[in-house]
Design an enzyme around this catalytic site. Structure first.
Site, mmCIF file in Angstrom:
data_model
loop_
_atom_site.group_PDB
_atom_site.id
_atom_site.type_symbol
_atom_site.label_atom_id
_atom_site.label_comp_id
_atom_site.label_asym_id
_atom_site.label_seq_id
_atom_site.Cartn_x
_atom_site.Cartn_y
_atom_site.Cartn_z
ATOM 1 N N GLU A 62 15.230 -53.422 3.038
ATOM 2 C CA GLU A 62 16.015 -53.474 4.583
ATOM 3 C C GLU A 62 17.449 -53.496 4.525
ATOM 4 O OE1 GLU A 62 14.671 -54.615 8.984
ATOM 5 O OE2 GLU A 62 14.346 -56.065 7.523
ATOM 6 N N LYS A 136 11.550 -47.975 12.102
ATOM 7 C CA LYS A 136 10.866 -49.106 12.225
ATOM 8 C C LYS A 136 10.356 -49.104 13.700
ATOM 9 C CE LYS A 136 11.543 -54.023 11.578
ATOM 10 N NZ LYS A 136 12.670 -54.973 11.600
ATOM 11 N N CYS A 177 9.652 -54.383 6.886
ATOM 12 C CA CYS A 177 9.594 -55.720 7.381
ATOM 13 C C CYS A 177 8.628 -56.307 8.471
ATOM 14 C CB CYS A 177 11.264 -55.952 7.958
ATOM 15 S SG CYS A 177 11.525 -57.822 7.719
#
Length: 298
Positions: A62, A136, A177
């Site tokens: 990321e 995300k 993440c």
């Protein structure tokens, strides 16, 4: 670099992986800063090392473009989808004839969102085409000890998951993440046919030391997928704030490759035959009681 091959740790597995290493992946652990040129140069070096090791697909973390603690600089440093940083990675993929996975800060096209960015995971094929993007959906807003992190102040949440992508090493499901803490997204991707679920990350030292490996292994076990997590490490000479410890987990939940501290590369073989044998012996996805509980569409 740590390389753990042939599932030597999987002694309790009902099936052993083969000795075939024709489906290699490389995981690149970076230590990015606000210096985008240096970050790109470091990534080029690690990607080249992965190619030399025989990887067909290479996974990066990321925030592969930059990391900064200055919230005001995030929108300033971010670029559009067709900006020079993404184009550079497309050129690298084409040059080496290798697939790439990485997450970038991408500027929004909407004027009202000019001070925020998308945390966007991209898969680039071996001819340099962006074949899939995922924004995300879970933003990291948390207080750790005395430090408060609010990703929602600079990031725009994505609107949903994307279907698995047929890549050179198998069907790949995209996450980023903090998505790791939400098993529903991984289970949904597994139900859609993922062989591999990937989490480009920048886990903090505090949460990483406590939960990183446990969460990755849990996602692999419950989905019976390979899980690949390329993480950010703290830059040399700076306070250790990022956890690193990039790793690959097999469908039995065993760590089959992992990185050292700092910038590093590790490799692993993705044995799809082994994956299918595990699922045949213990078909947990087909055992799910969808008449009792249902995964809503994410």
């Amino acid at each position: 670099m740590i390389i753990i091959q042939d599932h030597v740790l999987a002694a309790a597995s009902p099936e052993m992986a083969t000795l075939d290493e024709s489906n290699l992946v490389a995981i690149c652990q970076l230590a990015c800063t606000a210096d985008k040129k240096k970050n790109l140069a470091d990534a080029k070096l690690l990607i080249a090392r992965g190619v030399l090791l025989g990887a067909k697909m290479i996974f990066l973390p990321e925030a592969v473009d930059f990391l900064t603690s200055d919230r005001e600089k995030v929108a300033e440093l971010a670029e559009p989808m067709d900006g020079p940083t993404v184009q550079a990675y497309q050129s690298i993929a084409k040059q080496h004839g290798v697939w790439l996975s990485a997450a970038f800060h991408i500027k929004s096209d909407t004027p009202s969102e000019s001070k925020q960015v998308y945390n966007r995971h991209m898969i680039i094929n071996d001819v340099g085409e962006v074949v899939s993007t995922y924004d995300k959906i879970h933003l990291f807003d948390a207080t750790l000890n005395t430090t408060t992190i609010q990703e929602s102040t600079w990031s725009i949440p994505g609107k949903g998951i994307v279907p698995p992508v047929a890549c050179s090493v198998g069907n790949v499901g995209q996450c980023i993440c903090y998505d790791l803490r939400f098993p529903e997204i991984a289970l949904s991707l597994a139900k859609q046919g993922s062989d591999i679920i990937i989490y480009p990350s920048a886990f903090t030292q505090t949460t990483g030391a406590a939960h990183w490996e446990s969460l990755l292994r849990a996602r692999a076990i419950e989905t019976q997928c390979y899980v690949i997590a390329a993480g950010q490490a703290s830059p040399s000479g700076q306070k250790k704030s990022l956890y690193g410890h990039s790793m690959v987990i097999d469908p039995w939940g065993q760590v089959v490759a992992s990185c050292h501290e700092g910038m590093d590369v590790c490799i692993a073989n993705i044995d799809l035959g082994y994956l299918q044998r595990i699922r045949k012996k213990m078909p947990v996805l087909s055992h799910r009681r969808n008449d009792v509980y249902k995964l809503s569409k994410l």
